[in-house]
Design an enzyme around this catalytic site. Structure first.
Site, PDB file in Angstrom:
ATOM      1  N   ASP A 160     -17.121  31.036  55.760  1.00  0.00           N
ATOM      2  CA  ASP A 160     -17.358  29.682  55.278  1.00  0.00           C
ATOM      3  C   ASP A 160     -18.870  29.507  55.151  1.00  0.00           C
ATOM      4  OD1 ASP A 160     -18.029  26.800  55.633  1.00  0.00           O
ATOM      5  OD2 ASP A 160     -15.873  26.564  55.754  1.00  0.00           O
ATOM      6  N   GLU A 203     -15.106  26.031  50.113  1.00  0.00           N
ATOM      7  CA  GLU A 203     -16.102  27.076  50.391  1.00  0.00           C
ATOM      8  C   GLU A 203     -15.609  28.071  51.436  1.00  0.00           C
ATOM      9  OE1 GLU A 203     -17.363  23.490  52.957  1.00  0.00           O
ATOM     10  OE2 GLU A 203     -16.442  23.847  51.002  1.00  0.00           O
TER      11      GLU A 203
END
Length: 458
Positions: A160, A203
């Protein structure tokens, strides 16, 4: 892997791919590509009709046109590929009849090329070039099925981007997209060809490293982390780093759900103990619950989208509170969903005692319920069984044919369970021809969030 630097795909007689640079190097293919004429060459005696490699005895090479292409009007038609067949046998079936047969199959070849391109576009995330979540789920299921009898270890990474929202807020979503692209490029350049990188959502990304135990995978993960940090993707404006969680199969988890749950927790620990680090799953993480954001899917970080999402959410809450009949609520809800998601059809399937009790469908621009539309029962059953929604191209069914091109129409669909108090009481089913649009992760995420309100309407 074949080289695919252009739209042309070239095959040899043994069905191997040929590097597309052959277009420039091979006179035969260059002639067919530029002059749009089929070429048939057969070596007679020791001398070929054109320059051939010594061991090649015959060649058929024809342009492949789009479905509407007509060889009599070839100059106005688009070439979608080149069919190249060669033989190293003196006795072969290469003749005029063979080349005519190849020309007859032009439409079928073109149709399969177009189907392949559409399929690839649905399995590859357009922005980052990574695999889509839907394709990741399929890949993981296949991988676990293969390992059922022959256990092969692999490690799953979830990474992430650290403080990604702050990057979007400060530099804009265009810069945010650039960062996602560059990070994905670094990751894919630092994993083996047989490894997989997929966009899990927003993301968050998943990497699968076959034949890697967790220690070997940790070395790969930490190398990727350091290279992203050193890449200075935004120069001196701001650092770009990632946090990574790791879990190993079969030592730490054995089912897909367990793998994703544990790697997600490992990532959570990495992000909440300093960021820019790699963390391997540990049993003690079970006692550290990851907080759930109640507005996930509604708030995206994009002010325009967030405003629209919040307004629609408020509309549905008001609808829930209204005193109109359940059927009226469903009618209004379907109309708003079709409009908001730009779907062609939206269907609510009501369930009672796990059986279909009623089906309601609305079509865009239609002011009444419609009586019938096609629903893929197989996908609905999978969603009911797993209690997890999907968005995908429905390759199993052709909804019609394009009147202009004659090409089949496949649908982009979202299928989401309606869960109220832990019980599935319905299914929300969206569909739209894939040539018009394809549902994306953000739409799926928001539809999933809205489904919680829709489920309470009845």
């Amino acid at each position: 892997m074949p080289t695919q630097t252009e739209d042309t795909v070239v095959f040899t007689h043994n069905q191997n791919f040929v590097d597309n640079n052959i277009i420039k190097e091979n006179t035969i293919i260059y002639n067919v590509s530029s002059k749009r004429n089929p070429i048939f060459i057969k070596r007679v005696g020791l001398k070929p009709n054109m320059e051939l490699e010594e061991n090649i005895k015959a060649v058929i090479c024809i342009p492949v046109y789009t479905v509407l292409s007509n060889l009599n009007k070839r100059n106005n038609k688009e070439i979608t590929g080149i069919l190249y067949i060669e033989s190293d046998k003196i006795l072969n079936n290469f003749n005029v009849n063979a080349i005519n047969k190849c020309i007859e199959f032009n439409g079928l070849i073109s149709l399969n090329v177009d189907k392949y391109r559409l399929k690839m576009s649905s399995t590859i995330d357009v922005l980052t070039g990574t695999m889509t979540r839907r394709h990741l789920e399929i890949y993981m299921d296949d991988l676990l099925d293969e390992n059922r009898n022959f256990i092969k270890e692999f490690t799953v990474l979830m990474y992430d981007l650290d403080n990604f929202k702050a990057i979007n807020d400060k530099f804009g979503h265009g810069t945010g997209d650039l960062v996602l692209k560059e990070v994905s490029k670094i990751v894919m350049n630092n994993i083996e060809e047989k490894s997989v990188c997929a966009r899990y959502g927003g993301e968050e990304f998943i990497v699968i490293l076959p034949n890697h135990n967790v220690l070997k995978a940790y070395e790969v993960a930490d190398k990727i982390r350091r290279r992203i940090d050193k890449a200075k993707i935004l120069g001196n404006k701001r650092s770009v780093t990632i946090s990574i969680g790791l879990v190993a199969y079969p030592d730490m988890a054995i089912s897909k759900e367990e793998i994703f749950e544990k790697v997600d927790k490992a990532l959570y620990i990495a992000k909440n103990t300093g960021r820019n680090k790699c963390v391997i799953w540990n049993e003690r993480f079970n006692y550290k619950a990851r907080a759930t954001n109640k507005i996930t899917g509604i708030v995206t970080g994009n002010p325009v989208k967030d405003s629209r999402n919040v307004l629609v959410t408020v509309e549905f809450i008001e609808m829930l509170k209204s005193s109109i009949s359940t059927e009226e609520k469903i009618f209004n809800a379907l109309g708003r969903l079709v409009e908001f998601f730009e779907a062609t059809y939206c269907t609510i399937i009501l369930l009672k005692d796990k059986k279909v009790s009623n089906v309601y469908t609305r079509k865009i621009f239609k002011s009444d319920f419609i009586k019938k539309t096609y629903i893929n029962d197989k996908i609905v059953r999978e969603v009911l069984e797993k209690k997890i929604g999907v968005y995908m191209i429905d390759w199993d069914n052709i909804s019609g044919f394009d009147e202009t091109t004659g090409m089949p129409d496949w649908d982009s669909i979202m299928v989401i369970p309606l869960i109220n108090k832990g019980i599935i009481n319905g299914i929300l089913y969206f569909k739209v021809p894939a040539k018009i649009k394809e549902f994306n992760f953000e739409e799926f995420n928001f539809a999933s969030a809205i489904s919680n309100i829709v489920a309470a309407l009845f």
